[in-house]
Design a protein around this motif. Structure first.
Motif, mmCIF file in Angstrom:
data_model
loop_
_atom_site.group_PDB
_atom_site.id
_atom_site.type_symbol
_atom_site.label_atom_id
_atom_site.label_comp_id
_atom_site.label_asym_id
_atom_site.label_seq_id
_atom_site.Cartn_x
_atom_site.Cartn_y
_atom_site.Cartn_z
ATOM 1 N N ASN A 130 68.257 24.569 -28.741
ATOM 2 C CA ASN A 130 68.924 26.057 -29.086
ATOM 3 C C ASN A 130 69.174 24.968 -30.935
ATOM 4 O O ASN A 130 69.132 24.316 -31.449
ATOM 5 C CB ASN A 130 70.593 25.776 -29.071
ATOM 6 C CG ASN A 130 71.246 24.640 -29.098
ATOM 7 O OD1 ASN A 130 71.560 24.504 -30.647
ATOM 8 N ND2 ASN A 130 72.074 23.720 -28.430
ATOM 9 N N CYS A 131 69.346 26.221 -31.904
ATOM 10 C CA CYS A 131 69.467 26.598 -33.094
ATOM 11 C C CYS A 131 70.802 26.766 -33.540
ATOM 12 O O CYS A 131 70.777 27.575 -34.546
ATOM 13 C CB CYS A 131 68.257 27.763 -33.708
ATOM 14 S SG CYS A 131 68.865 29.698 -32.722
ATOM 15 N N ILE A 132 72.023 26.427 -33.006
ATOM 16 C CA ILE A 132 72.768 26.908 -32.743
ATOM 17 C C ILE A 132 73.471 25.474 -34.752
ATOM 18 O O ILE A 132 74.072 26.016 -34.862
ATOM 19 C CB ILE A 132 74.254 26.494 -31.983
ATOM 20 C CG1 ILE A 132 73.677 28.067 -31.011
ATOM 21 C CG2 ILE A 132 75.760 26.940 -32.373
ATOM 22 C CD1 ILE A 132 73.576 28.756 -31.750
ATOM 23 N N CYS A 133 73.352 24.416 -34.027
ATOM 24 C CA CYS A 133 73.810 23.813 -35.210
ATOM 25 C C CYS A 133 72.448 23.804 -36.377
ATOM 26 O O CYS A 133 73.096 24.160 -37.981
ATOM 27 C CB CYS A 133 73.180 22.287 -35.184
ATOM 28 S SG CYS A 133 73.638 21.851 -33.828
ATOM 29 N N LEU A 139 64.446 35.190 -32.155
ATOM 30 C CA LEU A 139 63.637 36.645 -32.379
ATOM 31 C C LEU A 139 62.545 35.821 -32.349
ATOM 32 O O LEU A 139 60.988 35.653 -31.877
ATOM 33 C CB LEU A 139 63.905 37.806 -33.139
ATOM 34 C CG LEU A 139 64.694 38.675 -32.658
ATOM 35 C CD1 LEU A 139 64.563 39.678 -32.849
ATOM 36 C CD2 LEU A 139 64.121 39.039 -30.883
ATOM 37 N N MET A 140 62.054 34.909 -33.225
ATOM 38 C CA MET A 140 60.920 34.084 -33.878
ATOM 39 C C MET A 140 60.942 32.859 -32.639
ATOM 40 O O MET A 140 59.530 32.995 -32.979
ATOM 41 C CB MET A 140 61.597 33.801 -35.443
ATOM 42 C CG MET A 140 60.684 34.783 -36.781
ATOM 43 S SD MET A 140 61.048 34.051 -38.155
ATOM 44 C CE MET A 140 62.792 33.370 -38.642
ATOM 45 N N GLU A 141 61.717 32.385 -32.203
ATOM 46 C CA GLU A 141 61.467 31.492 -31.360
ATOM 47 C C GLU A 141 60.866 31.839 -29.892
ATOM 48 O O GLU A 141 61.028 31.399 -29.080
ATOM 49 C CB GLU A 141 63.062 30.847 -31.387
ATOM 50 C CG GLU A 141 63.196 29.836 -32.901
ATOM 51 C CD GLU A 141 64.057 28.790 -32.652
ATOM 52 O OE1 GLU A 141 65.218 29.665 -31.428
ATOM 53 O OE2 GLU A 141 64.701 28.148 -33.031
ATOM 54 N N LYS A 142 60.902 33.339 -29.661
ATOM 55 C CA LYS A 142 60.927 34.063 -28.840
ATOM 56 C C LYS A 142 61.959 33.693 -27.371
ATOM 57 O O LYS A 142 61.471 33.149 -26.457
ATOM 58 C CB LYS A 142 59.655 33.491 -27.963
ATOM 59 C CG LYS A 142 58.898 34.417 -29.647
ATOM 60 C CD LYS A 142 57.127 33.889 -28.207
ATOM 61 C CE LYS A 142 56.193 34.679 -29.685
ATOM 62 N NZ LYS A 142 55.676 35.737 -29.927
ATOM 63 N N HIS A 143 63.279 33.500 -27.446
ATOM 64 C CA HIS A 143 63.654 33.308 -27.042
ATOM 65 C C HIS A 143 65.698 33.429 -26.457
ATOM 66 O O HIS A 143 66.597 33.384 -26.505
ATOM 67 C CB HIS A 143 64.853 31.653 -27.173
ATOM 68 C CG HIS A 143 63.543 30.717 -27.050
ATOM 69 N ND1 HIS A 143 62.559 30.355 -26.390
ATOM 70 C CD2 HIS A 143 63.508 29.661 -27.070
ATOM 71 C CE1 HIS A 143 62.032 29.537 -25.691
ATOM 72 N NE2 HIS A 143 62.513 28.732 -27.161
ATOM 73 N N THR A 201 71.844 33.114 -20.551
ATOM 74 C CA THR A 201 72.562 31.799 -20.821
ATOM 75 C C THR A 201 74.477 32.189 -21.236
ATOM 76 O O THR A 201 75.138 31.626 -20.305
ATOM 77 C CB THR A 201 72.085 30.638 -21.295
ATOM 78 O OG1 THR A 201 71.516 30.181 -20.731
ATOM 79 C CG2 THR A 201 73.053 29.368 -21.449
ATOM 80 N N ALA A 202 74.442 33.125 -22.507
ATOM 81 C CA ALA A 202 75.972 33.175 -22.580
ATOM 82 C C ALA A 202 76.688 34.394 -21.517
ATOM 83 O O ALA A 202 77.787 33.621 -21.148
ATOM 84 C CB ALA A 202 75.628 33.829 -24.068
ATOM 85 N N GLY A 230 60.851 41.572 -23.061
ATOM 86 C CA GLY A 230 60.245 41.784 -23.329
ATOM 87 C C GLY A 230 59.839 42.093 -24.836
ATOM 88 O O GLY A 230 58.027 41.740 -24.950
ATOM 89 N N LEU A 231 60.757 41.560 -25.511
ATOM 90 C CA LEU A 231 60.409 41.097 -26.726
ATOM 91 C C LEU A 231 59.568 39.457 -27.156
ATOM 92 O O LEU A 231 58.953 39.185 -28.265
ATOM 93 C CB LEU A 231 62.097 40.844 -27.665
ATOM 94 C CG LEU A 231 62.730 42.339 -27.733
ATOM 95 C CD1 LEU A 231 64.028 42.289 -28.641
ATOM 96 C CD2 LEU A 231 61.969 43.396 -28.154
ATOM 97 N N ASN A 232 60.051 38.910 -25.986
ATOM 98 C CA ASN A 232 58.633 37.412 -26.469
ATOM 99 C C ASN A 232 57.344 38.369 -26.401
ATOM 100 O O ASN A 232 56.897 36.795 -27.154
ATOM 101 C CB ASN A 232 59.054 36.963 -25.123
ATOM 102 C CG ASN A 232 60.347 36.351 -24.495
ATOM 103 O OD1 ASN A 232 61.460 36.726 -25.648
ATOM 104 N ND2 ASN A 232 61.104 36.190 -23.596
ATOM 105 N N ALA A 233 57.056 38.834 -26.038
ATOM 106 C CA ALA A 233 55.295 39.274 -27.137
ATOM 107 C C ALA A 233 55.215 39.730 -27.949
ATOM 108 O O ALA A 233 54.055 39.718 -28.634
ATOM 109 C CB ALA A 233 54.989 40.456 -25.367
ATOM 110 N N ILE A 234 56.250 40.197 -28.696
ATOM 111 C CA ILE A 234 55.909 40.405 -30.473
ATOM 112 C C ILE A 234 56.412 39.119 -31.382
ATOM 113 O O ILE A 234 57.192 38.309 -30.607
ATOM 114 C CB ILE A 234 56.958 41.120 -30.897
ATOM 115 C CG1 ILE A 234 56.798 42.913 -29.775
ATOM 116 C CG2 ILE A 234 57.154 41.712 -32.111
ATOM 117 C CD1 ILE A 234 58.162 43.565 -30.104
ATOM 118 N N ASP A 235 55.316 39.061 -32.349
ATOM 119 C CA ASP A 235 54.894 38.526 -33.374
ATOM 120 C C ASP A 235 56.602 38.757 -34.374
ATOM 121 O O ASP A 235 55.777 39.693 -35.096
ATOM 122 C CB ASP A 235 53.860 37.747 -33.973
ATOM 123 C CG ASP A 235 52.865 36.869 -32.654
ATOM 124 O OD1 ASP A 235 53.657 36.470 -31.671
ATOM 125 O OD2 ASP A 235 52.127 37.096 -32.476
#
Length: 407
Positions: A107-110, A133-137, A144-145, A176-181
């Motif tokens: 994760n990118c929390i830290c 969004l950039m990581e597509k996660h 998870t939350a 569906g946003l995982n398909a966008i760069d």
């Protein structure tokens, strides 16, 4: 009695007003949740459509609207933080995300916590939306939350979107946003946490004119606007036609862009299909070679097995012949002991002959069969049989010697 009845009436009236207030609050909360989820679905669709023509970054109005909607959803009925003095201070959704999303792998929390140019909690939450969004996660973070129901219950009040049935719809929509760069700058003005996010509803409130309608929207608006004036004449019908031409031109341009994009995708897919066909042909040829090698190795193993079986049979025949020779030598020794003691010297000679016979038998090892020289065994059999027959014939000769005349 009247006072009691009046008092009872007042109590009943108060109970009815409280129940009406609760139902009204529940209705308002349900409408608010439904509106936010519906607008979020529309914003995701517009983002996906816009990504077909241009790169989504901070300057895209579709993304800014989506970020504002998501921020409103995650801040819906968020509990405040109680201080030492009992006061409740406002809290940002980032306080919930950084606790509930710790279990996400890599994760990118830290990284968000250690950003130097981002100080406020609201700015960190906005930076987290962009990084996810950039990581597509982003969908994985939200799922998870929401699975951590204990933490979600601790941060949100009853009636919140993340505590209702709409939460599962939210995670599915964001998938569906995982398909966008996406391409964002984490140092821009979009991370300013001093101002709350405002949703622009106008892109989703457009009215589509039905083909069965008699008059156009422009004519109805012109009629309503000029109903009180006497100077309205039929000569003001030009602008709607010009607007229609512009709209048709924009539609034609949009269709052309989609057509070009479809052609590019078609070329890419054809090239990809050609590459996959070549790879498939190579795989088929390699598979044939491997099958041929397997067949050859099976044939070789089968031949080797047959040769080994033949050698085993040969060795068994040799073993049987050696056992017959041992039995013959035992019979010869028994016949020697049955002779007259006067012929002991001859018996010694015969014993030497038997020793030579046994030595000759040991001179032929079993390895001769393994080496393939099994033809010498037959000659050895004939030689030993010949020697044994000569040896068996010598006692008879001695018994018919000239010193003894038969009667």
């Amino acid at each position: 009695m009247a006072s009691l009845s009046l008092g009872g009436l007042s109590v009943n009236r108060g109970g009815g007003s409280s129940s009406c207030k609760k139902s009204l609050n529940a209705r308002n909360a349900a409408v608010e949740r439904r509106n936010l989820i519906t607008v979020c679905r529309f914003s995701v669709k517009t983002l996906i459509d816009r990504s077909c023509f241009e790169t989504i970054d901070d300057s895209s109005p579709e993304f800014n609207n989506f970020a504002a909607i998501l921020e409103q959803i995650l801040s819906h009925r968020l509990k405040g933080q109680v201080t030492w003095f009992g006061y409740e201070s406002p809290r940002s959704f980032w306080d919930y995300i950084r606790v509930a999303c710790r279990k996400v792998s890599q994760n990118c929390i830290c990284s968000i916590e250690n950003m130097e140019n981002v100080s406020s909690s609201r700015a960190k939450g906005r930076a987290w939306i962009r990084v996810a969004l950039m990581e597509k996660h982003l969908s994985e973070y939200i799922s998870t939350a929401l699975r951590d129901f204990k933490t979600t219950r601790r941060f949100y009040e009853d009636g919140a979107i993340v505590l209702g049935e709409e939460a599962n719809m939210l995670a599915g929509m964001l998938l569906g946003l995982n398909a966008i760069d996406f391409s964002f700058c984490l140092k821009g003005e979009g991370l300013d946490g001093n101002f709350p996010a405002v949703i622009d509803y106008t892109p989703y409130l457009k009215f589509t004119q039905s083909s069965d309608s008699i008059s156009s929207d422009e004519e109805e608006l012109r009629t309503l606007g000029s109903s009180g004036s006497e100077s309205s004449t039929p000569e003001n019908i030009g602008p709607p036609f010009i607007m229609d031409e512009n709209s048709w031109f924009n539609k034609c341009k949009r269709v052309k862009q989609k057509y070009q994009l479809t052609l590019e995708q078609k070329g890419y897919l054809e090239e990809l299909l050609r590459l996959r066909e070549n790879q498939l042909a190579e795989s088929v040829s390699q598979n044939k070679l491997l099958l041929q090698r397997i067949e050859d190795s099976d044939l070789t193993h089968k031949l080797e097995k047959e040769q080994l079986e033949y050698i085993i049979v040969e060795l068994q025949d040799q073993l049987k012949s050696f056992q017959s020779l041992d039995q013959l030598s035992a019979e010869v020794s028994l016949s020697q002991t049955s002779l007259d003691p006067a012929h002991s010297q001859d018996g010694d000679g015969k014993q030497d002959m038997l020793n030579l016979l046994n030595e000759g038998k040991e001179d032929t090892p079993s390895l001769l069969g393994l080496c393939g020289s099994l033809t010498s065994v037959a000659s050895y059999k004939s030689l030993t049989s010949l020697k044994s027959s000569d040896y068996l014939a010598s006692p008879t000769t001695e018994m018919t010697s000239p010193g003894v005349t038969p009667s």
